[in-house]
Design a protein around this motif. Structure first.
Motif, PDB file in Angstrom:
ATOM      1  N   UNK A   8     -10.401  11.246 -16.988  1.00 28.10           N
ATOM      2  CA  UNK A   8     -11.044  10.138 -16.302  1.00 28.10           C
ATOM      3  C   UNK A   8     -10.211   9.789 -15.068  1.00 28.10           C
ATOM      4  N   UNK A   9     -10.649   8.837 -14.278  1.00 25.47           N
ATOM      5  CA  UNK A   9      -9.964   8.542 -13.023  1.00 25.47           C
ATOM      6  C   UNK A   9      -8.541   8.047 -13.231  1.00 25.47           C
ATOM      7  N   UNK A  10      -8.314   7.239 -14.281  1.00 32.29           N
ATOM      8  CA  UNK A  10      -6.993   6.659 -14.462  1.00 32.29           C
ATOM      9  C   UNK A  10      -6.292   7.083 -15.750  1.00 32.29           C
ATOM     10  N   UNK A  11      -6.937   7.901 -16.574  1.00 33.24           N
ATOM     11  CA  UNK A  11      -6.310   8.340 -17.819  1.00 33.24           C
ATOM     12  C   UNK A  11      -6.995   9.609 -18.317  1.00 33.24           C
ATOM     13  N   UNK A  12      -6.329  10.272 -19.248  1.00 31.10           N
ATOM     14  CA  UNK A  12      -6.851  11.491 -19.867  1.00 31.10           C
ATOM     15  C   UNK A  12      -6.939  11.282 -21.373  1.00 31.10           C
ATOM     16  N   UNK A  13      -8.026  11.753 -21.966  1.00 34.46           N
ATOM     17  CA  UNK A  13      -8.216  11.627 -23.404  1.00 34.46           C
ATOM     18  C   UNK A  13      -8.326  13.022 -24.014  1.00 34.46           C
ATOM     19  N   UNK A  49      -9.649   6.709 -28.971  1.00 33.91           N
ATOM     20  CA  UNK A  49      -9.086   5.581 -28.219  1.00 33.91           C
ATOM     21  C   UNK A  49      -9.789   5.343 -26.902  1.00 33.91           C
ATOM     22  N   UNK A  50     -10.874   6.071 -26.638  1.00 37.79           N
ATOM     23  CA  UNK A  50     -11.558   6.003 -25.348  1.00 37.79           C
ATOM     24  C   UNK A  50     -11.964   4.590 -24.968  1.00 37.79           C
ATOM     25  N   UNK A  51     -12.692   3.902 -25.836  1.00 42.46           N
ATOM     26  CA  UNK A  51     -13.216   2.576 -25.478  1.00 42.46           C
ATOM     27  C   UNK A  51     -12.071   1.589 -25.260  1.00 42.46           C
ATOM     28  N   UNK A  52     -11.055   1.648 -26.106  1.00 46.94           N
ATOM     29  CA  UNK A  52      -9.899   0.769 -25.937  1.00 46.94           C
ATOM     30  C   UNK A  52      -9.237   0.998 -24.578  1.00 46.94           C
ATOM     31  N   UNK A  53      -9.110   2.257 -24.165  1.00 47.80           N
ATOM     32  CA  UNK A  53      -8.480   2.563 -22.877  1.00 47.80           C
ATOM     33  C   UNK A  53      -9.355   2.118 -21.710  1.00 47.80           C
ATOM     34  N   UNK A  54     -10.651   2.292 -21.827  1.00 48.22           N
ATOM     35  CA  UNK A  54     -11.540   1.818 -20.768  1.00 48.22           C
ATOM     36  C   UNK A  54     -11.443   0.309 -20.602  1.00 48.22           C
ATOM     37  N   UNK A  55     -11.381  -0.411 -21.727  1.00 46.14           N
ATOM     38  CA  UNK A  55     -11.280  -1.862 -21.652  1.00 46.14           C
ATOM     39  C   UNK A  55      -9.922  -2.277 -21.092  1.00 46.14           C
TER      40      UNK A  55
END
Length: 235
Positions: A8-13, A49-55
């Protein structure tokens, strides 16, 4: 074979050790949830952890507790959080939401819950935990969320459109009232496939909104782009 990671733009999952891979449902919920101005947020069934990281990206002042019952998925979520810019604000815990206890009341609870209540489970037990409601039913999710929400809190979930009546009835029995709704159409000619629903203890009038994901093959709608552009690399 799917790629073991998603940038993603600011993190990788990474999702190679999780039964359920990164998908549109999780991205929609992470982008749509009412995360602004919330101090204490709970992510139920965090998976990667995707949704937690997006939030965490959306709200720089919040603390997020992310629960996951599957040990391997929990470890991978921990690694994804540790490698993100927000490791100090996201706490991943391996636990069953049905037995999870805390003195904290949450301003927001989010969940991309297991679904397919009437379909037959497959041979993969971990995938069954993630996709079927045998381990965490909608009733379980709603009841425990109602107990853990603050009086001004909100529960945001995504689910198949076929489950709308069941979920609305069960929520109302707990005095959880719908006040935001986004109906998701995969294409302009397709019926609603997913519903994003916001529930709270305050009863208020609302009008469901509609979203189309793709206008045609690989041409996304302006509404979908607007919702997800802060996350997808190519939006």
């Amino acid at each position: 074979m799917p790629t073991p990671f998603f940038h993603f733009k600011q993190f990788t999952v990474r999702h190679d050790r999780c039964a359920m891979k990164i998908g549109t449902d999780g991205v929609l919920l992470g982008a749509w949830s009412a995360a602004e101005n919330r101090q204490r947020i709970l992510d139920v069934g965090t998976g990667t952890g995707l949704i937690a990281l997006m939030i965490a990206q959306r709200n720089p002042k919040t603390h997020i507790t992310a629960l996951e019952i599957d040990p391997e998925a929990c470890l991978q979520a921990c690694e994804n959080v540790s490698n993100s810019p927000w490791a100090d604000r996201v706490e991943v815990r391996q636990t069953d939401f049905k037995t999870y206890t805390t003195e904290t009341k949450f301003d927001l609870i989010v969940s991309n819950p297991p679904f397919f209540t009437n379909s037959l489970p497959g041979p993969d037990h971990k995938r069954n935990l993630a996709r079927h409601t045998g381990e965490l039913t909608y009733a379980d999710l709603l009841q425990r969320s109602a107990a853990l929400l603050s009086h001004t809190g909100e529960l945001d979930i995504i689910f198949p459109a076929t489950e709308e009546t069941l979920i609305q009835e069960q929520a109302l029995s707990l005095r959880l009232f719908p006040h935001r709704q986004l109906n998701i159409h995969p294409t302009p000619d397709s019926p609603v496939k997913r519903i994003l629903l916001g529930l709270s203890f305050s009863e208020k009038a609302y009008i469901p909104e509609e979203m189309i994901i793709e206008m045609d093959r690989h041409r996304y709608s302006e509404t979908y782009i607007s919702l997800t552009k802060d996350f997808y690399l190519n939006m």
